[in-house]
Design a protein around this motif. Structure first.
Motif, short mmCIF file in Angstrom:
data_model
loop_
_atom_site.label_atom_id
_atom_site.label_comp_id
_atom_site.label_asym_id
_atom_site.label_seq_id
_atom_site.Cartn_x
_atom_site.Cartn_y
_atom_site.Cartn_z
N SER A 115 8.01 -1.36 -8.38
CA SER A 115 6.65 -1.47 -8.91
C SER A 115 6.60 -1.12 -10.38
O SER A 115 7.19 -0.12 -10.81
N ASP B 49 -7.32 9.10 -9.44
CA ASP B 49 -7.32 7.82 -8.72
C ASP B 49 -8.37 7.78 -7.61
O ASP B 49 -8.13 8.16 -6.48
N SER C 158 -1.28 -6.69 -7.78
CA SER C 158 -2.51 -6.12 -7.24
C SER C 158 -3.32 -5.50 -8.36
O SER C 158 -2.77 -4.98 -9.32
N GLN D 228 -6.31 -2.72 -8.98
CA GLN D 228 -7.10 -1.61 -8.46
C GLN D 228 -8.20 -1.31 -9.47
O GLN D 228 -7.95 -1.33 -10.67
N VAL E 82 -0.77 -3.76 -10.91
CA VAL E 82 0.60 -3.41 -10.56
C VAL E 82 1.35 -4.69 -10.17
O VAL E 82 0.86 -5.47 -9.36
N SER F 65 2.11 6.37 -7.08
CA SER F 65 1.09 7.29 -7.58
C SER F 65 1.56 8.74 -7.47
O SER F 65 1.43 9.52 -8.42
N GLU G 107 0.84 -1.20 0.00
CA GLU G 107 0.00 0.00 0.00
C GLU G 107 0.88 1.25 0.00
O GLU G 107 0.64 2.20 -0.75
N ARG H 206 2.35 1.58 -3.50
CA ARG H 206 1.38 2.07 -4.50
C ARG H 206 1.14 3.57 -4.33
O ARG H 206 1.06 4.31 -5.32
#
Length: 159
Positions: A94, A69, A122, A124, A106, A59, A52, A55
């Motif tokens: 990533s 997002d 993952s 999303q 990802v 981002s 998390e 990510r």
């Protein structure tokens, strides 16, 4: 008489896809004592928390923010290849493996002391205020383009 069993094979990084990790976004992870379980290695539940963080860091670094997002985590896969222990230098690499109409995937690689230790994938899904999937903005594709995953096949040397 039963034959003695041979020792278990060493963990193999081959379960981690050979992608263009050199082009991946890299997030440093600071390990804390609370991350370690009674077995002396990082507890498996912490990996999801670290992902998390990675990510969110990815981002921010790519400019994905605000209206770009509005997403929910729909799927998380983790392949543990080698343990991570307190005191190691850890980072997560990533790459964006896939961008669909409403979702993106990802691929991430955990590295501790320069040894690949785990692989994660993952998915999303972008959602609206009612948590209904909605299309990703066109701008999203441009923002993640530098991090698109591809197979990293070593080139053959010419004589």
């Amino acid at each position: 008489m039963t034959a003695p069993s041979s020792p278990a094979p060493a963990p193999s990084a081959s379960r981690i896809p050979a992608l263009n990790w050199h082009a991946a976004h890299r997030t440093s992870i600071q390990l804390r004592f609370a991350d370690v379980d009674a077995m002396g290695h990082v507890n498996n539940a912490r990996y999801a928390e670290f992902l998390e963080v990675a990510r969110m860091d990815m981002s921010a670094a790519t400019g994905i923010q605000g209206d770009d997002d509005h997403s929910m985590l729909a799927r998380l896969e983790l392949d543990y290849v080698h343990e991570i222990r307190l005191g190691q230098t850890v980072f997560i690499e990533s790459l964006v493996e896939r961008v669909g109409r409403t979702s993106w995937t990802v691929a991430a690689r955990f590295v501790a002391d320069n040894v690949p230790c785990a692989f994660a994938r993952s998915v999303q899904v972008r959602v609206n205020a009612d948590h209904i999937p909605e299309p990703l903005p066109e701008r999203f594709h441009d923002l993640v383009r530098p991090l698109l995953a591809r197979l990293d096949v070593p080139s053959e040397k010419t004589p």
